[in-house]
Write a protein that holds these residues in place. Structure first.
Motif, PDB file in Angstrom:
ATOM      1  N   LEU A 148      80.389  -3.103  66.968  1.00 38.38           N
ATOM      2  CA  LEU A 148      80.565  -1.680  66.681  1.00 38.38           C
ATOM      3  C   LEU A 148      80.872  -0.874  67.933  1.00 38.38           C
ATOM      4  N   ALA A 172      79.744   4.327  65.192  1.00 35.36           N
ATOM      5  CA  ALA A 172      80.079   3.414  64.100  1.00 35.36           C
ATOM      6  C   ALA A 172      78.781   2.838  63.540  1.00 35.36           C
ATOM      7  N   VAL A 193      81.951  -0.606  57.301  1.00 38.88           N
ATOM      8  CA  VAL A 193      81.814   0.140  58.555  1.00 38.88           C
ATOM      9  C   VAL A 193      82.179   1.607  58.325  1.00 38.88           C
ATOM     10  N   LYS A 239      77.139   0.167  60.256  1.00 38.69           N
ATOM     11  CA  LYS A 239      77.488  -0.887  59.296  1.00 38.69           C
ATOM     12  C   LYS A 239      76.454  -0.941  58.177  1.00 38.69           C
TER      13      LYS A 239
END
Length: 201
Positions: free
Chosen positions: A3, A126, A134, A128
């Motif tokens: 990320l 970012a 994402v 998840k």
């Protein structure tokens, strides 16, 4: 899927896009990155895309929580990018960042945020979800990290020369000596702002 690499790619392609349109580069800020990651992680947790009304406050409240500074700001969000997409197209983190910025640029509102010449700092986060989707957040703002701005000069309390002073958190027209802790107004003739102490990252 890393990320942090996606975040770095978004920052790089945001600046490449701004340069292409004759805009100044924006500088990443640690506090704004934390605010953007907090929002992306929350969107991933609840699997909802949005700015408000999904359980983690508003862009303004998140900026206050992470001490992102004062002034106006703007936020872009995107997602989810599914694991199926990554596997099918064999997409790298660098490519995801590039594609994300391109998608924002295809939307007039998001494009205005990216190209606004008033913005000088940027946070990217970012997150998840459990299923691997994402979610992405961009947070733009002016460089007004008032709580971290330092000056040097003569303190009226302890009379020390060239001390560091810090703006108080809530009284933006007052300053506090870091040595004796006295709070006082800042006359321009007594204080200067050296480049190396102008704003702490």
């Amino acid at each position: 899927m890393d990320l942090r690499s996606i975040e770095r790619s978004i920052i790089a392609h945001t600046n490449l896009t701004r340069e292409r349109y004759g805009r100044p580069r924006v500088q990443p800020k640690r506090n704004m990155n934390r605010a953007a990651r907090f929002h992306s992680n929350h969107m991933a947790k609840v699997r909802r895309l949005g700015h408000n009304g999904i359980g983690d406050g508003t862009p303004a409240s998140r900026a206050r929580k992470y001490k992102c500074g004062k002034g106006n700001s703007a936020e872009n969000v995107q997602g989810p990018w599914s694991q199926g997409y990554f596997k099918y197209y064999k997409t790298t983190e660098e490519e995801i960042g590039k594609l994300a910025v391109e998608q924002w640029m295809n939307s007039p509102g998001h494009m205005r945020n990216i190209l606004n010449p008033s913005w000088t700092v940027l946070g990217v986060g970012a997150g998840k979800s459990r299923s691997g989707g994402v979610y992405l957040t961009q947070t733009f703002g002016p460089n007004r990290q008032m709580d971290d701005e330092l000056l040097v000069g003569l303190c009226r309390g302890c009379k020390s020369q060239h001390i560091r002073t810090r703006k108080t958190a809530h009284q933006i027209n007052l300053w506090r000596c870091l040595k004796c802790k006295e709070v006082f107004p800042t006359p321009a003739k007594d204080f200067r702002r050296p480049e190396k102490w102008s704003v702490l990252a």
